[in-house]
Design a protein around this motif. Structure first.
Motif, PDB file in Angstrom:
ATOM      1  N   LYS A 115       0.819  -1.297  -0.157  1.00  7.29           N
ATOM      2  CA  LYS A 115      -0.035  -0.111   0.054  1.00  7.29           C
ATOM      3  C   LYS A 115       0.804   1.418   0.120  1.00  7.29           C
ATOM      4  O   LYS A 115       0.292   2.095  -0.254  1.00  7.29           O
ATOM      5  CB  LYS A 115      -0.963  -0.195   1.346  1.00  7.29           C
ATOM      6  N   LEU A 116       2.172   1.056   0.414  1.00  3.48           N
ATOM      7  CA  LEU A 116       3.271   2.108   0.248  1.00  3.48           C
ATOM      8  C   LEU A 116       4.112   2.121  -0.858  1.00  3.48           C
ATOM      9  O   LEU A 116       4.618   0.907  -1.118  1.00  3.48           O
ATOM     10  CB  LEU A 116       3.766   2.383   1.642  1.00  3.48           C
ATOM     11  N   LYS A 117       4.597   3.131  -1.404  1.00  7.92           N
ATOM     12  CA  LYS A 117       5.709   2.986  -2.179  1.00  7.92           C
ATOM     13  C   LYS A 117       6.837   2.835  -1.379  1.00  7.92           C
ATOM     14  O   LYS A 117       7.884   1.992  -1.929  1.00  7.92           O
ATOM     15  CB  LYS A 117       5.898   4.120  -2.991  1.00  7.92           C
ATOM     16  N   ALA A 118       7.073   3.511  -0.147  1.00 11.79           N
ATOM     17  CA  ALA A 118       8.459   3.402   0.465  1.00 11.79           C
ATOM     18  C   ALA A 118       8.000   3.725   2.114  1.00 11.79           C
ATOM     19  O   ALA A 118       7.108   4.533   2.349  1.00 11.79           O
ATOM     20  CB  ALA A 118       9.354   4.348   0.045  1.00 11.79           C
ATOM     21  N   LEU A 119       8.865   3.248   2.862  1.00 13.00           N
ATOM     22  CA  LEU A 119       8.850   3.677   4.292  1.00 13.00           C
ATOM     23  C   LEU A 119      10.160   4.644   4.157  1.00 13.00           C
ATOM     24  O   LEU A 119      11.153   4.134   3.569  1.00 13.00           O
ATOM     25  CB  LEU A 119       9.044   2.385   5.172  1.00 13.00           C
ATOM     26  N   VAL A 120      10.007   5.870   4.779  1.00 13.06           N
ATOM     27  CA  VAL A 120      11.102   6.527   4.843  1.00 13.06           C
ATOM     28  C   VAL A 120      11.642   6.391   6.261  1.00 13.06           C
ATOM     29  O   VAL A 120      10.993   6.894   7.372  1.00 13.06           O
ATOM     30  CB  VAL A 120      10.700   7.852   4.631  1.00 13.06           C
ATOM     31  N   ALA A 121      12.639   5.726   6.363  1.00 12.99           N
ATOM     32  CA  ALA A 121      13.102   5.125   7.823  1.00 12.99           C
ATOM     33  C   ALA A 121      14.460   5.583   8.202  1.00 12.99           C
ATOM     34  O   ALA A 121      15.208   5.816   7.643  1.00 12.99           O
ATOM     35  CB  ALA A 121      12.845   3.544   7.884  1.00 12.99           C
ATOM     36  N   THR A 122      14.550   5.740   9.535  1.00 15.51           N
ATOM     37  CA  THR A 122      15.996   5.583  10.022  1.00 15.51           C
ATOM     38  C   THR A 122      16.450   4.194  10.327  1.00 15.51           C
ATOM     39  O   THR A 122      15.853   3.243  10.092  1.00 15.51           O
ATOM     40  CB  THR A 122      15.804   6.421  11.661  1.00 15.51           C
ATOM     41  N   SER A 123      17.371   3.923  11.136  1.00 11.96           N
ATOM     42  CA  SER A 123      18.172   2.778  11.114  1.00 11.96           C
ATOM     43  C   SER A 123      17.135   1.820  12.057  1.00 11.96           C
ATOM     44  O   SER A 123      17.390   0.434  12.276  1.00 11.96           O
ATOM     45  CB  SER A 123      19.455   2.752  11.645  1.00 11.96           C
ATOM     46  N   ALA A 124      16.083   2.470  12.740  1.00  7.05           N
ATOM     47  CA  ALA A 124      15.257   1.664  13.513  1.00  7.05           C
ATOM     48  C   ALA A 124      14.546   0.334  12.735  1.00  7.05           C
ATOM     49  O   ALA A 124      14.289  -0.790  13.454  1.00  7.05           O
ATOM     50  CB  ALA A 124      14.176   2.571  14.300  1.00  7.05           C
ATOM     51  N   LEU A 125      14.734   0.410  11.365  1.00  9.34           N
ATOM     52  CA  LEU A 125      13.993  -0.548  10.653  1.00  9.34           C
ATOM     53  C   LEU A 125      15.194  -1.541  10.164  1.00  9.34           C
ATOM     54  O   LEU A 125      14.686  -2.413   9.545  1.00  9.34           O
ATOM     55  CB  LEU A 125      13.312   0.111   9.316  1.00  9.34           C
ATOM     56  N   GLY A 126      16.317  -1.252  10.514  1.00 12.24           N
ATOM     57  CA  GLY A 126      17.547  -2.075   9.945  1.00 12.24           C
ATOM     58  C   GLY A 126      17.176  -3.558  10.167  1.00 12.24           C
ATOM     59  O   GLY A 126      17.469  -4.331   9.289  1.00 12.24           O
ATOM     60  N   MET A 127      17.072  -3.995  11.494  1.00  8.01           N
ATOM     61  CA  MET A 127      17.054  -5.404  11.635  1.00  8.01           C
ATOM     62  C   MET A 127      15.597  -5.875  11.785  1.00  8.01           C
ATOM     63  O   MET A 127      15.227  -7.161  11.942  1.00  8.01           O
ATOM     64  CB  MET A 127      17.715  -5.925  12.920  1.00  8.01           C
ATOM     65  N   GLY A 128      14.748  -4.925  11.742  1.00 10.37           N
ATOM     66  CA  GLY A 128      13.372  -5.160  12.158  1.00 10.37           C
ATOM     67  C   GLY A 128      12.279  -5.381  10.943  1.00 10.37           C
ATOM     68  O   GLY A 128      11.132  -5.259  11.249  1.00 10.37           O
ATOM     69  N   PHE A 129      12.600  -5.859   9.781  1.00 13.65           N
ATOM     70  CA  PHE A 129      11.678  -6.021   8.594  1.00 13.65           C
ATOM     71  C   PHE A 129      12.005  -6.922   7.750  1.00 13.65           C
ATOM     72  O   PHE A 129      13.328  -7.034   7.442  1.00 13.65           O
ATOM     73  CB  PHE A 129      11.465  -4.515   8.055  1.00 13.65           C
ATOM     74  N   ASP A 130      11.012  -7.910   7.178  1.00 17.03           N
ATOM     75  CA  ASP A 130      11.292  -9.048   6.459  1.00 17.03           C
ATOM     76  C   ASP A 130      10.149  -9.083   5.230  1.00 17.03           C
ATOM     77  O   ASP A 130       9.017  -9.470   5.741  1.00 17.03           O
ATOM     78  CB  ASP A 130      11.168 -10.370   7.250  1.00 17.03           C
ATOM     79  N   LYS A 131      10.488  -8.525   4.326  1.00 15.07           N
ATOM     80  CA  LYS A 131       9.655  -8.442   3.050  1.00 15.07           C
ATOM     81  C   LYS A 131      10.318  -8.843   1.859  1.00 15.07           C
ATOM     82  O   LYS A 131      11.155  -8.117   1.324  1.00 15.07           O
ATOM     83  CB  LYS A 131       9.255  -6.969   2.995  1.00 15.07           C
TER      84      LYS A 131
END
Length: 712
Positions: free
Chosen positions: A308-324
């Motif tokens: 539903k999103l083209k992108a998440l604009v993220a800091t390194s908080a997403l670094g280890m925490g996402f699996d897609k």
């Protein structure tokens, strides 16, 4: 392989297919790790690229161990997002998983009951739980004694040589040392160079098993390290001269990138700025950082998972925490300070697609941001000794809040230091706070210096990556000491196909307008800090008739727009000069957009020892253009005081070091309306708070703070 091992492998293959699909087959290193855990009950470290299947190892091992009567697997996992993905994966394999973390405290008792009842196969625990006294002393011993397998995910966090060191992870060494004999342990990571691998393997070693047994002892950790090639990743670097052009480049090229992805920024402010710009251009994007509300983070993750999103604009908080697996691109606006961290982040992409684009847009301000993060390293010995002395003299537990006013550190650094001291045995966290143990402790100056030097080497390596004309993936893999590193044949340098850095004049103008849009709200302080009841004699809530109103700042020091110029203007050692016309014009725009309840009746400056020309010229020009009387300035008293790092000490310094002259007080009282209070920057907020209190006590009906910069 024996018949029994043939049977075990067949079981493992069936479990893998339930987890990953009918066509899944175990890799040889996966089987080696599973066999070591299930048959030999060993300790193992698996260093393999993202997407290799490390989680499959511990889920398959869990299934086999549980079928043989073992207790549940305890997984120490660093991020809630990663936990959610792991739980979903486990359920697909028929493995019942639960988690204990700060977001589900109301469920803990039920979860513990399920564990004791044998209904839970996997229990995921955040490392921060290991530092909670009740959990550490009451819950953890039972879990450890009854565990069938202990897993340390993202194990590079154990090592202070690692790019994402966390003090709470170091407590795992104590946990592992206290495990009953025969409980297998698995540590996994995708980003560990040789030094980190050696450090983690040493901490995994079971000293009881290896004593007198030599190197071949099963107590030593089995290390399985594989090649880190990611044949779906296509790496490139686009160097652009300004933040405006980098932002405009993303705005003009985002729709051409495949699928959905992640855009990383170095700061929270930059994530929000870029998100706002891209939304204005019609993109479906969302900001994501450690400051984002947990519910909003979860929704953002789901929206990206569902495309539903083209992108998440993220800091390194997403670094280890996402699996897609089907992430199509990773873009970095600003370079991380470590090639290892960079490789870890880009490893989120291309796990389930043939091609994923990885683009780095480095910025000139990156080194300033790296320097800021470096300033948060382990404190100097004198501060550490002071902290230990305060705890010893107290003779009772002190909370972090009670300790903070006595130590020249802000809350975050103080907490980090105490956790390290706790692991080292010098302090202990108990109910009510922290106590000194009285155990001997030495300040390992040489080690801290080596770690700092290693951070500097990593930063230079990142700059070398940007400048290299060789293969980019090979460069990164060599930084990870991958012996199989070789030219990838896919990156911009290997193919000779470099992305254009051109942006349209219209796009650059739109980005410039967004980034240079002045104005940041500055909320007033409403509570006095703890620890100042005796000096200066205040506590609790600041009375409403002594508070400032919500103020305004031109920009944040961490912005990718105004931040660059404000950092240069306010840098330590930068020359003092009158406000420039361009910056003054932007401040006037901030005033024009300010929806105050009542127009100011006069202007007062905060006297500055370091920038009297800058602050004075800004205040006087604002008075002239607004046709307001300039009433004078608050005067700093005595000798300059060192910059303080915590609220209580900063407040004391300002309280005793700032005065309101009688004539300025009288003018403020007689102005008959709100006072516009002008300063160069707000750091802690206590200067403005004390100045507003003095003006309100003099009779000003309201104080409206206006500054050039706030930190973030």
């Amino acid at each position: 392989m024996s018949t029994s091992e043939d049977t075990l492998r067949d079981e493992a293959e069936r479990c893998l297919r339930a987890l990953a699909g009918e066509h899944a087959r175990l890799r040889e290193d996966q089987w080696t790790a599973i066999r070591a855990l299930v048959v030999d009950r060993r300790r193992a470290l698996v260093v393999q690229r993202t997407g290799w299947g490390k989680s499959a190892v511990y889920f398959v091992a869990t299934r086999l161990l549980r079928e043989r009567g073992a207790g549940p697997t305890v997984i120490v996992s660093p991020l809630l997002a990663l936990m959610r993905n792991q739980i979903d994966s486990a359920e697909r394999a028929g493995i019942h998983a639960r988690t204990i973390n700060s977001a589900n405290t109301e469920d803990w008792q039920q979860i513990f009951a399920e564990v004791e009842g044998g209904a839970v196969d996997v229990l995921l625990v955040s490392p921060e739980r290991l530092n909670n006294p009740d959990f550490r002393d009451l819950v953890l011993p039972k879990l450890a004694a009854g565990a069938g397998l202990v897993v340390v995910d993202e194990a590079h966090c154990i090592s202070d040589w690692g790019h994402d060191f966390r003090p709470d992870y170091r407590r795992l060494r104590t946990l592992l040392a206290d495990l009953p004999p025969g409980i297998p342990v698995l540590a996994t990571t995708a980003t560990a160079n040789a030094r980190v691998t050696e450090d983690v393997a040493e901490q995994l070693t079971d000293d009881r098993a290896v004593q007198g047994a030599g190197e071949a002892s099963p107590g030593g950790a089995l290390v399985l390290r594989g090649a880190l090639e990611r044949d779906s990743l296509h790496l490139s670097v686009v160097s652009l001269p300004s933040a405006e052009q980098r932002v405009a480049w993303i705005g003009e090229h985002l729709d051409g990138l495949p699928g959905s992805g992640i855009i990383y920024t170095l700061t929270v402010a930059a994530a929000h700025e870029l998100t706002g710009y891209l939304r204005e251009r019609g993109y479906e994007v969302a900001a994501y950082s450690g400051q984002t509300d947990p519910a909003e983070r979860l929704q953002a993750e789901r929206d990206l998972q569902d495309n539903k999103l083209k992108a998440l604009v993220a800091t390194s908080a997403l670094g280890m925490g996402f699996d897609k697996p089907d992430l199509g691109f990773i873009v970095h606006v600003g370079a991380p300070q470590s090639p290892v961290a960079y490789y870890q982040q880009i490893g989120r992409a291309g796990r389930g697609v043939d091609r994923a684009e990885v683009i780095l847009l480095p910025g000139r301000e990156d080194r300033d941001i790296w320097a800021y993060f470096a300033s948060l390293a382990f404190p100097p010995e004198q501060i550490v000794r002071t902290t230990l002395a305060v705890l010893e003299e107290a003779g009772r537990p002190l909370s972090t809040g009670a300790l903070e006013p006595r130590v020249d550190l802000n809350r975050a650094r103080l907490e980090m230091m105490l956790k390290v001291l706790d692991v080292d045995g010098a302090v202990r966290r108990v109910k009510g706070g922290w106590t000194a143990t009285g155990e001997p402790w030495s300040y390992d100056r040489e080690r801290y210096a080596r770690v700092a030097a290693e951070r500097g080497r990593e930063q230079q390596a990142m700059l070398d990556y940007i400048a290299t004309t060789g293969c980019r993936e090979e460069f990164l893999r060599r930084q990870l000491d991958d012996p199989a590193a070789a030219p990838c044949g896919r990156c911009d340098n290997c193919t000779g196909v470099h992305r254009s850095g051109e942006v349209s004049a219209e796009g650059a103008a739109q980005a410039r307008d967004r980034l240079h849009r002045p104005g940041v709200d500055v909320a007033p302080r409403r509570m006095w800090p703890t620890g100042v009841k005796d000096d200066p004699g205040v506590s609790g809530r600041i009375p409403p008739d002594a508070q400032a109103e919500t103020g305004r700042a031109l920009g944040r020091l961490t912005d990718i727009g105004w931040g660059n110029r404000l950092r240069a203007l306010l840098a330590e050692g930068a020359p003092d000069a009158e406000i420039t016309d361009e910056m003054f014009g932007a401040v006037v725009k901030v005033l024009t957009a300010w929806d105050w309840a009542e127009r100011p009746a006069g202007v007062v400056a905060v006297g500055s020892r370091t920038r009297p020309l800058l602050v004075g010229s800004l205040a006087r020009r604002l008075a002239r253009i607004g046709r307001l009387p300039y009433l004078g300035e608050l005067v700093p008293l005595g000798e300059p005081v060192p910059r303080r790092h915590n609220s209580a000490q900063r407040l004391r310094s300002v309280w005793h070091g700032l005065t309101l002259p009688d004539d300025v007080a009288a003018a403020a009282r007689d102005a008959g309306g709100p006072i516009l209070l002008v300063d160069d920057r707000i750091e802690s907020g206590w200067t403005v708070t004390v100045a507003a209190r003095l003006l309100r006590e003099a009779g000003a009906p309201a104080v409206l703070p206006l500054v050039l910069a706030v930190p973030s």
